[in-house]
Design a protein around this motif. Sequence first.
Motif, PDB file in Angstrom:
ATOM      1  N   ARG A 282       0.850  -1.243   0.075  1.00  0.00           N
ATOM      2  CA  ARG A 282      -0.086   0.034   0.121  1.00  0.00           C
ATOM      3  C   ARG A 282       0.892   1.164   0.164  1.00  0.00           C
ATOM      4  NH1 ARG A 282      -3.633  -1.756   4.997  1.00  0.00           N
ATOM      5  NH2 ARG A 282      -5.156  -2.565   4.084  1.00  0.00           N
ATOM      6  N   ILE A 283       0.284   2.333  -0.387  1.00  0.00           N
ATOM      7  CA  ILE A 283       1.029   3.633  -0.348  1.00  0.00           C
ATOM      8  C   ILE A 283       0.199   4.826   0.166  1.00  0.00           C
ATOM      9  CG2 ILE A 283       0.617   4.209  -2.941  1.00  0.00           C
ATOM     10  CD1 ILE A 283       3.382   4.999  -2.878  1.00  0.00           C
ATOM     11  N   PHE A 284       0.815   5.723   0.963  1.00  0.00           N
ATOM     12  CA  PHE A 284       0.017   6.817   1.496  1.00  0.00           C
ATOM     13  C   PHE A 284       0.713   8.028   1.225  1.00  0.00           C
ATOM     14  CE2 PHE A 284      -1.480   2.889   3.683  1.00  0.00           C
ATOM     15  CZ  PHE A 284      -2.919   3.110   3.747  1.00  0.00           C
TER      16      PHE A 284
ATOM     17  N   ALA B   1      -7.809   9.109  -6.633  1.00  0.00           N
ATOM     18  CA  ALA B   1      -9.001   8.468  -6.024  1.00  0.00           C
ATOM     19  C   ALA B   1      -8.309   7.476  -4.876  1.00  0.00           C
ATOM     20  CB  ALA B   1      -9.979   8.047  -6.940  1.00  0.00           C
ATOM     21  N   ASN B   2      -9.020   7.750  -3.607  1.00  0.00           N
ATOM     22  CA  ASN B   2      -8.745   6.711  -2.777  1.00  0.00           C
ATOM     23  C   ASN B   2      -9.370   5.290  -2.881  1.00  0.00           C
ATOM     24  OD1 ASN B   2      -7.107   8.515  -1.448  1.00  0.00           O
ATOM     25  ND2 ASN B   2      -9.059   9.427  -0.130  1.00  0.00           N
ATOM     26  N   HIS B   3      -8.626   4.413  -2.507  1.00  0.00           N
ATOM     27  CA  HIS B   3      -9.267   3.177  -2.304  1.00  0.00           C
ATOM     28  C   HIS B   3      -9.988   2.871  -1.078  1.00  0.00           C
ATOM     29  CE1 HIS B   3      -6.712   1.118  -5.762  1.00  0.00           C
ATOM     30  NE2 HIS B   3      -6.213   2.307  -5.562  1.00  0.00           N
TER      31      HIS B   3
ATOM     32  N   VAL C 292      -0.639   0.339  -6.690  1.00  0.00           N
ATOM     33  CA  VAL C 292      -1.176  -0.417  -5.586  1.00  0.00           C
ATOM     34  C   VAL C 292      -2.401   0.324  -4.772  1.00  0.00           C
ATOM     35  CG1 VAL C 292       1.423  -1.297  -5.092  1.00  0.00           C
ATOM     36  CG2 VAL C 292       0.756   0.947  -4.281  1.00  0.00           C
ATOM     37  N   PRO C 293      -2.930  -0.218  -3.987  1.00  0.00           N
ATOM     38  CA  PRO C 293      -4.002   0.379  -3.213  1.00  0.00           C
ATOM     39  C   PRO C 293      -3.339   1.499  -2.238  1.00  0.00           C
ATOM     40  CG  PRO C 293      -4.201  -2.041  -2.957  1.00  0.00           C
ATOM     41  CD  PRO C 293      -2.844  -1.578  -3.932  1.00  0.00           C
ATOM     42  N   GLY C 294      -4.104   2.550  -2.042  1.00  0.00           N
ATOM     43  CA  GLY C 294      -3.561   3.695  -1.116  1.00  0.00           C
ATOM     44  C   GLY C 294      -4.705   4.621  -0.966  1.00  0.00           C
TER      45      GLY C 294
END
Length: 385
Positions: A155-157, A297-299, A336-338
């Motif tokens: 994941r990445i933020f 867009a956020n997951h 990746v999701p993030g």
Amino acid sequence: MDPELHARLAAWRRHLHANPGLTLHEQDTAAFVVEKLKEMGVSEITPGVGGHGVVATLRRGDGSNRAVGLRADMDALPIQEISQDLPWASKNPGVMHACGHDGHTAALLGAAQLLLNDPSWTGTVQLVFQPAEEGGGGARKMIAEGLFQRFPMERIFGWHNWPGLPTGTIAVHDSAVMAAGARFEMRFTGHGGHAALPHLTHDAMLGLGHAIVALQSVVSRGLDPLRSGVVSLTIAKAGEAQNQITEWAELKGTARWLHEEVGQTIERRMGEIAQGIAAAFNLQVDFKFRQGVAVTANHPAERDLAAAAGALVAPVTRDVQPAMTGEDFSWYLKEVPGAFVWIGNGPTDGGRELHNANYDFNDEALPAASGFLASVAKKALAGEG
């Protein structure tokens, strides 16, 4: 955050503000980042990723295969700073941190220190210091050079400071945070000639004028009113002599959208209008439409994780609307999701707005920003969300 660390981060941020590195010229900023990471005791540091990008890896514990990414952008803008009374005002003429990337960089360094000081987590944290966010394609270059293969992360933020939001407040959007964006060019070519003999010419200026009017219909008549978009014409050039009908005319601008199908409609309709005008006035047209960023867009799971992590360090609001500004963090979210959040920079008094020559990052937001990054990393490594 203890006052000593806060003061150190503020000093680092002000150093970066005084010594800004323009997009694609962030080598001094990258060197500063490497220096501070080494002072903290970080041993795994990889410079030169996607240009002047730096990736630092923090590892703790045996047996954990979880990994999370935290990102900050480093580049400055080609803007002459007005607030010269600040002791840390830019020393580089025509270059300033007018978007707060100095604060973003300092906050990620702060998160590194918080994580190093905290024995409660295990796993891997990838600290991504990205160059060239301001239209230089930095995210895509890092991805192209194997960011997610060389430095694996599940994941990445990331985050952006937001003027007008109360200082330190964390805003978490339900889905879209910032818009996709493209730059376009429309060049008409005709046949020039004497202004007194218009019947012997094919007037490119006429095409430009009609295009300026017709392109206003792309949004007003081509899009569902509930699916917003922006088409802004920003540059018009034509002609060389006052007594000549020009053979060329050029129009440039930018488009923004929050839904991918809207972007496709904007590009298609602009192309159709350009070709129609060219046919009507016996001109040739060259139309280029180059997308620079995707929709940020956020997951869903990562959005909720970010809100929970943020609530541990600062007030959180989820009642926020997206902005039509763009952010190349969007390209990471396609890999990746993030999630990407805003953190309040406080009042906009005196022009403290993004991309304004009077802007300055609010150092009082650093504890919330560093705390959020460290908190969301630990929650991600714990398998939450």
